[in-house]
Scaffold this active site. Sequence first.
Site, short mmCIF file in Angstrom:
data_model
loop_
_atom_site.label_atom_id
_atom_site.label_comp_id
_atom_site.label_asym_id
_atom_site.label_seq_id
_atom_site.Cartn_x
_atom_site.Cartn_y
_atom_site.Cartn_z
N SER A 28 1.70 -4.11 -35.28
CA SER A 28 2.64 -3.89 -36.38
C SER A 28 2.13 -4.68 -37.57
CB SER A 28 4.05 -4.32 -35.99
OG SER A 28 4.07 -5.67 -35.53
N GLU A 30 2.97 -6.44 -41.59
CA GLU A 30 3.95 -6.91 -42.57
C GLU A 30 3.37 -6.78 -43.98
OE1 GLU A 30 6.37 -10.64 -42.11
OE2 GLU A 30 5.21 -11.24 -43.89
#
Length: 308
Positions: A28, A30
């Site tokens: 993932s 950010e």
Amino acid sequence: MSPTTESLNERVAHGSLEIGSPSKLRVSFEFFPPKTEKMETALWQTVKRLEPLDPTFVSVTYGAGGTTRERTHDAVSRIRQETSLEPAAHLTCVGASVAEIEEIANSYWVSGVKHIVALRGDPPDGESAFTPRADGFAGSVELIEHLKKMHDFEISVGCYPEIHPEAASSLADLDYLKRKVDAGATRALTQFFFDPETYLRFLERARAHGIDIPIIPGILPVTSYSNIKKFSAQCGMQVPAWLTHLFEGLEDDAPTRKLVASMVASEQCRILQRAGVTDFHFYTLNRADLVYAVCHSMGVRPKLGNGQ
């Protein structure tokens, strides 16, 4: 090779650690909301470059004191509408009333954004400590509880492998993380760290404390050593001597610095993979090149059909 690397390699060789499979890896990313048109261009170049890696989700941060609220919302909405990515919106307690947070959370839910990264948040510039508003939340636990009562949000929270700088002790820090889990958190994302043993020791202590949600290591490739030292001081993180040594003399040598940064982050992830870690959260700083290279070295590559 650091002492940490040698220690972990010995544990793997003796069968005390599980070897992670590249086919099971999940990543993932950010991002932070852009302040200028140039920064917006950089953000979207990063988003499109990393999109083919099929991340589990991507998150968009809030500024200190909630200063980027509108820009965070705009970035999350655009990611939702214009990409195949699943966005998660950061939401903090700072500078907002309960009613204002309810309005923001409801707007996310209606627009299809059902993953929130729930944080207390940093105090506004010029303030050294968090002060709850009379009409706001006292902290992240109360925020999580309220969000779960509103809708069945997926909720990620933050955690600190080396201890939150405001925590009274490491045990108190774990107690607070457990409270967040009990309030409804479904995933914890760690603050960045550099020695893999730091994360693995924290994971062991968290499990022994009854914290059973996924705890995802946060990986920050070193784009600037001076910035890393500043970030680390703010977060109460330790910069190991071996990392300082690797980046000595490279502040004005960007090409070499990038190569070293890629090597450090790739090695960090490789060790964690060998220890059985399958999920990684990357702090991209809105730059795709290093993160993409590290993912490639881990075996995370564009899937067929993603235009690659």
